[in-house]
Design an enzyme around this catalytic site. Structure first.
Site, PDB file in Angstrom:
ATOM      1  N   LYS A  40       6.474  -4.961   1.667  1.00 46.44           N
ATOM      2  CA  LYS A  40       5.090  -4.681   2.081  1.00 46.44           C
ATOM      3  C   LYS A  40       4.105  -5.644   1.434  1.00 46.44           C
ATOM      4  CE  LYS A  40       4.983  -1.397   4.927  1.00 46.44           C
ATOM      5  NZ  LYS A  40       4.030  -1.091   5.981  1.00 46.44           N
ATOM      6  N   ASP A  48       0.264   5.651   1.355  1.00 46.45           N
ATOM      7  CA  ASP A  48       0.807   6.501   0.311  1.00 46.45           C
ATOM      8  C   ASP A  48       1.698   5.684  -0.605  1.00 46.45           C
ATOM      9  OD1 ASP A  48       2.956   8.354   2.596  1.00 46.45           O
ATOM     10  OD2 ASP A  48       2.878   6.276   2.014  1.00 46.45           O
TER      11      ASP A  48
HETATM   12  C1  LIG Z   1      10.209   0.254   1.661  1.00 43.50           C
HETATM   13  C2  LIG Z   1       9.828   0.352   3.087  1.00 43.50           C
HETATM   14  N1  LIG Z   1      10.767   0.117   4.025  1.00 43.50           N
HETATM   15  C3  LIG Z   1      10.480   0.176   5.336  1.00 43.50           C
HETATM   16  C4  LIG Z   1       9.205   0.507   5.764  1.00 43.50           C
HETATM   17  C5  LIG Z   1       8.956   0.620   7.244  1.00 43.50           C
HETATM   18  O1  LIG Z   1       7.963  -0.242   7.717  1.00 43.50           O
HETATM   19  P1  LIG Z   1       7.165   0.136   9.043  1.00 43.50           P
HETATM   20  O2  LIG Z   1       6.332   1.341   8.739  1.00 43.50           O
HETATM   21  O3  LIG Z   1       6.384  -1.071   9.358  1.00 43.50           O
HETATM   22  O4  LIG Z   1       8.195   0.460  10.070  1.00 43.50           O
HETATM   23  C6  LIG Z   1       8.192   0.779   4.816  1.00 43.50           C
HETATM   24  C7  LIG Z   1       6.840   1.158   5.224  1.00 43.50           C
HETATM   25  O5  LIG Z   1       6.000   1.575   4.443  1.00 43.50           O
HETATM   26  C8  LIG Z   1       8.510   0.682   3.441  1.00 43.50           C
HETATM   27  O6  LIG Z   1       7.589   0.892   2.472  1.00 43.50           O
END
Ligand SMILES: Cc1ncc(COP(=O)(O)O)c(C=O)c1O
Length: 345
Positions: free
Chosen positions: A14, A62
């Site tokens: 992120k 969050d």
């Molecule tokens: C560690 C992690 N993996 C995967 C995702 C999934 O990303 P998206 O919400 O863009 O699908 C997030 C989203 O916050 C995340 O923090």
């Protein structure tokens, strides 16, 4: 497996999105107000810093996204207001506030925090940098997703041959769409098969595919995959994935925990990887398919396949990691609630 647990010292992929969008938006604003082309090397010039000092960036989060936005704002010298819902712990708030951001608590859920961030940004002329999108709010969420494409670019650079399959986890779908879209454009007919993997308790993309349109699903029991606990897809991500993804599947909480342990204790000389609860979900999906002869045949997954997966986060909640894996993580970042079961995204 591409390991994003160390990305920019923030513990998850992120870090690539929110901060990048903040920089891009500042450059646009600086060009408008200074009246000439500004490039990224001028971020610290006094006239550009002066523009940034007048900007306030807002977002709902969050955890990981808010941290990225807060860090981006600090980097350029803008103010940040980060909206968090009731379940967000004091530890996570501290992790965001350490970048100088003001953290604002909102009653309710993540969706309520998004609504409040949107309302407050509109009322105060702050810039909303959201990682999800909806009708009328698309451009900035697209910038966030463009930031994620860096990891796909780096991965392709590092591979001798492109992958035949990608198993990628999704919350609102932004990451999955960024990787699928990037690889589809770059590789054309040689693009890999894309499989989107969601928690069975929060499968908003799978339900949207079933419905033939983006749908909001009911909130059920919390999943251990806290960062993937999303109940409505991002509109931009939906548009990409409804065309570019080949399959949608779910895994259960036990699969997510199993794969965290597998990565922590590898065999055959593989390096150990510290994966948080949402980190190894793509790999868990691949293992499920590999164990089922019919699914394997449907996806043409065999001994010649080259599978690409991403560890999207490290031990972003060290207490939870220790509880689930029985080891002390060597990557310690605290941006999620201590209670790993009762959490939303
Ligand atoms: C560690 C992690 N993996 C995967 C995702 C999934 O990303 P998206 O919400 O863009 O699908 C997030 C989203 O916050 C995340 O923090």
């Amino acid at each position: 497996m591409k390991d994003e647990s160390h990305r920019l010292g923030l513990g998850s992929f992120k870090a690539l999105g929110g901060g990048y969008a903040v920089v891009r938006l500042l450059l646009e604003e600086a060009e408008r107000s200074i009246g000439r082309r500004i490039n990224v090397g001028e971020l610290h010039e006094p006239d550009v810093r002066a523009v940034a000092a007048g900007m306030t960036i807002g977002c709902a989060t969050d955890g990981n996204h808010g941290r990225s936005v807060a860090e981006g704002a600090r980097l350029v010298g803008a103010k940040a207001r980060i909206f968090v819902h009731d379940d967000v712990s004091a530890r996570r708030i501290a992790a965001i506030a350490q970048f100088g951001a003001e953290v604002i608590r909102v009653k309710g859920t993540y969706d309520d925090a998004v609504a409040e961030a949107t309302r407050m940004c509109a009322a105060n002329k702050w810039l909303l940098v959201s990682d999800t999108s909806w009708p009328g709010y698309e451009r900035i969420a697209r910038l966030v997703m463009q930031g994620y494409t860096v990891l796909a670019h780096e991965a392709l650079e590092a591979m001798v041959d492109p992958p035949t399959h990608v198993f990628i986890q999704a919350g609102v779908g932004g990451l999955a769409a960024a990787v699928a879209g990037y690889m589809a454009i770059l590789l054309g007919a040689n693009r890999p098969a894309f499989v989107v993997v969601e928690p069975s308790r929060a499968a908003c993309l799978l339900e949207s595919i079933r419905a033939g349109q983006p749908v909001k699903i009911d909130r059920g029991e919390a999943t251990v995959m806290a960062m993937l606990e999303c109940y409505a897809p991002s509109l931009v991500a939906w548009r990409v994935l409804s065309r570019a993804a080949d399959a949608f599947m779910t895994i259960d909480d036990e699969d997510a925990v199993m794969v965290m342990n597998l990565l922590a204790r590898p065999t055959g000389g593989d390096p150990a990887i510290v994966a948080g609860e949402s980190g190894g979900v793509g790999l868990a999906g691949m293992l499920r398919v590999a164990a089922d002869v019919n699914q394997r045949a449907a996806l043409r997954l065999d001994a010649d396949s080259r599978v690409f997966v991403v560890n999207t986060e490290g031990a972003t909640d060290p207490g939870c990691y220790e509880e689930l894996v029985g080891l002390t993580p060597n990557v310690v970042l605290s941006n999620k609630p201590a209670n790993c079961k009762a959490s939303s995204r």
